[in-house]
Design an enzyme around this catalytic site. Structure first.
Site, short mmCIF file in Angstrom:
data_model
loop_
_atom_site.label_atom_id
_atom_site.label_comp_id
_atom_site.label_asym_id
_atom_site.label_seq_id
_atom_site.Cartn_x
_atom_site.Cartn_y
_atom_site.Cartn_z
N HIS A 141 7.94 -0.55 -1.33
CA HIS A 141 6.75 -0.22 -0.53
C HIS A 141 6.02 1.02 -1.07
O HIS A 141 4.92 1.34 -0.59
CB HIS A 141 7.13 0.02 0.93
CG HIS A 141 7.73 -1.17 1.60
ND1 HIS A 141 7.08 -2.38 1.65
CD2 HIS A 141 8.94 -1.36 2.21
CE1 HIS A 141 7.86 -3.26 2.28
NE2 HIS A 141 8.99 -2.66 2.63
N ASP A 175 13.18 -9.28 -1.17
CA ASP A 175 13.33 -8.54 0.08
C ASP A 175 12.54 -9.28 1.17
O ASP A 175 11.54 -9.94 0.88
CB ASP A 175 12.80 -7.11 -0.10
CG ASP A 175 13.05 -6.22 1.10
OD1 ASP A 175 14.07 -5.51 1.10
OD2 ASP A 175 12.24 -6.23 2.04
N1 Q9C Z 1 10.85 -2.91 14.23
C1 Q9C Z 1 12.50 -2.14 3.33
O1 Q9C Z 1 13.12 -3.13 3.67
N2 Q9C Z 1 9.57 -1.13 9.98
N3 Q9C Z 1 11.66 -1.51 4.17
C2 Q9C Z 1 10.44 -2.05 10.59
C3 Q9C Z 1 11.18 -2.88 12.81
C4 Q9C Z 1 9.88 -0.63 8.66
C5 Q9C Z 1 11.41 -1.99 5.49
C6 Q9C Z 1 10.00 -2.40 11.99
C7 Q9C Z 1 10.27 -1.69 7.67
C8 Q9C Z 1 10.48 -1.14 6.28
C9 Q9C Z 1 12.71 -1.55 1.97
ZN ZN Z 2 12.79 -5.10 3.48
#
Ligand code: Q9C
Ligand code: ZN
Length: 322
Positions: A141, A175
């Protein structure tokens, strides 16, 4: 049969935010240091050796991220006390990516782990070489000058940029979330193709990108491909999509393959909503390996501490099966 080389350093634990924030509510940080600790411990228990990464200077990071952004992460980390968690105001796209005293150090080390894996593959330049960087914080990200989604420096993009000096590179992102940072970084390039399978960004982070009509820009048109899938997609749908994604990659005729490997598509992941089985990760690994390219695997997400080790083991078993 291929043999994978694994790279890991336990020093990532200095990046230790205690919370992330949703509409003002603080909740425990899902990207905890326990993730990689349990993953590494599980692989050691199964008899695998984990090699320490070498360290690298900043040049590789500065080919992908701007100097002001890198300086911001460094100086902000440095002014924090131990166990202080700060939600930064600059160079950030969301409220899930806090900085702690050890963030800069851990993020640099994650990059070094990815580069050590990459240099292993370059040094063993055969179709058989596979290396896996067991690293955190994750990276996909992170864009040129933005952190987000638990990511600071884009480990997979930095690995791909290094490989791109030696040939054509395909990045396959498995992912659960779309790798908006990786897409942005290579969007207008034709020497690196980015292909991603992920949850529909209409309803899932990162919301802003990951749609099927994003094909690349300028000379990069045709070198970006997104496969958004509905929530609750299962093995059959996923494997059909994976085969399409692999066709895009083989059409590109790359010399190297980088995998952004998240295990958050598993049915028991606590923050994601795909229904993939444990076995599916072995199948994904086998299909990827069957392309017959040198592979650098870079760890991204996956948040269930009970299953992470088993999922990594399944994926590795699949990768080694060809
Ligand atoms: N309610 C990676 O998997 N927000 N990042 C999640 C859950 C953040 C994920 C919301 C997600 C980031 C590397
Ligand atoms: Zn992820």
């Amino acid at each position: 049969m291929r043999t994978i080389q694994l790279f890991y350093s336990p020093n990532h634990t200095v990046h230790n935010p205690t919370y992330e924030q949703y509409d003002g509510n603080k909740v425990p940080y899902a990207e905890s240091s326990d993730r990689l600790a349990v993953l590494a411990a599980h692989l050691r228990r199964t008899g695998r050796r984990l090699h320490a990464p070498r360290s690298y200077n900043l040049d590789h990071i500065l080919q992908i991220h701007t100097r002001p952004y890198v300086d911001y992460i460094r100086t902000t980390s440095r002014r924090l006390a131990v166990n202080e968690t700060l939600l930064p105001s600059n160079f950030i796209m969301d409220t899930y990516t806090p900085i702690t005293q050890g963030t800069y150090k851990a993020a640099c080390q994650a990059v070094s782990t990815a580069l050590t894996a990459t240099d292993y593959v370059l040094a063993n330049h055969s179709q058989q070489a596979i290396a896996y960087a067991l690293c955190r914080p994750p990276g996909h990200h992170a864009a040129r000058k933005h952190s987000g989604g638990y990511c600071y420096f884009n480990n997979a993009a930095i690995a791909a940029q290094h490989l791109a000096q030696h040939g054509r590179v395909a990045i396959l992102d498995i992912d659960y979330h779309h790798g908006n940072g990786t897409q942005e970084l290579f969007y207008e390039r034709s020497d690196v193709v980015y292909v991603s399978i992920h949850a529909d960004p209409n309803v899932q982070f990162p919301y802003s990108s990951g749609y099927a009509n994003e094909f690349g820009g300028e000379v990069g048109v045709g070198y970006n491909r997104n496969y958004p899938l509905p929530l609750h997609s299962g093995d059959a749908r996923y494997m059909r999509t994976l085969h399409q994604a692999i066709t895009d990659i083989t059409d590109f005729n790359p010399d190297f393959l980088v995998i952004s490997a998240g295990f958050d598509g598993h049915i028991d992941d606590p923050i994601c909503q795909f229904n993939l089985s444990t076995q599916c990760y072995e199948h994904i690994g086998a299909v990827i390996s069957s392309i017959g390219l040198p592979i650098v695997v870079v760890q991204e997400g996956g948040y269930n501490l009970e299953t992470l080790g088993i999922l990594a083991e399944a994926f590795i078993t699949g990768l080694e099966s060809h």
